[in-house]
Design a protein around this motif. Structure first.
Motif, PDB file in Angstrom:
ATOM      1  N   GLU A  13       0.841  -1.203   0.000  1.00 31.73           N
ATOM      2  CA  GLU A  13       0.000   0.000   0.000  1.00 31.73           C
ATOM      3  C   GLU A  13       0.876   1.253   0.000  1.00 31.73           C
ATOM      4  N   THR A  73      -3.909  -2.232  -4.350  1.00 28.29           N
ATOM      5  CA  THR A  73      -5.130  -1.497  -4.697  1.00 28.29           C
ATOM      6  C   THR A  73      -6.284  -1.914  -3.791  1.00 28.29           C
ATOM      7  N   THR A  74      -6.386  -3.197  -3.528  1.00 32.76           N
ATOM      8  CA  THR A  74      -7.441  -3.698  -2.639  1.00 32.76           C
ATOM      9  C   THR A  74      -7.292  -3.118  -1.239  1.00 32.76           C
ATOM     10  N   TYR A  76      -5.611  -0.421  -0.333  1.00 31.67           N
ATOM     11  CA  TYR A  76      -5.775   1.034  -0.388  1.00 31.67           C
ATOM     12  C   TYR A  76      -7.256   1.418  -0.483  1.00 31.67           C
ATOM     13  N   GLU A  77      -8.010   0.692  -1.294  1.00 33.21           N
ATOM     14  CA  GLU A  77      -9.447   0.971  -1.410  1.00 33.21           C
ATOM     15  C   GLU A  77     -10.134   0.809  -0.059  1.00 33.21           C
ATOM     16  N   ARG A  78      -9.805  -0.249   0.635  1.00 34.74           N
ATOM     17  CA  ARG A  78     -10.389  -0.474   1.957  1.00 34.74           C
ATOM     18  C   ARG A  78     -10.018   0.648   2.923  1.00 34.74           C
ATOM     19  N   GLU A  80      -9.155   3.752   2.278  1.00 35.42           N
ATOM     20  CA  GLU A  80      -9.861   4.978   1.911  1.00 35.42           C
ATOM     21  C   GLU A  80     -11.338   4.902   2.304  1.00 35.42           C
ATOM     22  N   TRP A  81     -11.965   3.767   2.030  1.00 33.53           N
ATOM     23  CA  TRP A  81     -13.388   3.623   2.314  1.00 33.53           C
ATOM     24  C   TRP A  81     -13.646   3.698   3.813  1.00 33.53           C
ATOM     25  N   GLU A 104      -8.681  -2.459   7.687  1.00 35.92           N
ATOM     26  CA  GLU A 104      -8.465  -2.897   6.299  1.00 35.92           C
ATOM     27  C   GLU A 104      -7.857  -4.293   6.217  1.00 35.92           C
ATOM     28  N   LYS A 116     -20.063  -2.426   2.433  1.00 30.68           N
ATOM     29  CA  LYS A 116     -20.104  -1.398   1.375  1.00 30.68           C
ATOM     30  C   LYS A 116     -21.469  -1.342   0.688  1.00 30.68           C
TER      31      LYS A 116
END
Length: 122
Positions: A13, A73-74, A76-78, A80-81, A104, A116
């Motif tokens: 990440e 990416t997975t 990082y998405e978590r 951020e969310w 995360e 989500k």
């Protein structure tokens, strides 16, 4: 979340985040971003190379492989969310980001997707 360690996920990440702002990512950049000793980062980069998550060129520049990018990416998405969600609940930004970092790594893909789908963020 996965069979990967939290440490592997954090390194990947961090490489992804640094690559968004730096032309080249080096071990020293990762060490600075995470507050780790360069020697510790060097050992971790060797591990990530052996697992085919990164490539390191002759200049010491680090790039994510396809599998490294997918995992980074997975994560990082978590991150951020969860950060946005916690802030929307009234948590201050620093605490939200710190807590998101813990969250995360813990949830399965199924649980994350279920949350989500029920929680809509702006």
């Amino acid at each position: 979340m996965s069979t990967y360690t939290e440490s592997v996920e954090d390194y990947l990440e961090t490489i992804l985040i640094l690559s968004k702002s730096l032309e080249y990512v080096r071990s020293i950049d990762i060490a600075s971003a995470l507050g780790y000793k360069k020697s510790s980062v060097s050992v971790a980069m060797k591990n990530l190379r052996e697992r085919n998550f990164i490539v390191v060129d002759d200049h010491g520049y680090i790039s994510l492989t396809k599998s490294g990018l997918d995992l980074a990416t997975t994560v990082y998405e978590r991150h951020e969310w969860f950060t946005k969600w916690l802030i929307s609940l009234g948590v201050d930004e620093i605490t939200a980001s710190e807590d998101a970092c813990k969250m995360e790594h813990s949830l399965s893909k199924e649980s994350f997707e279920a949350i989500k789908s029920k929680v809509k963020l702006d």
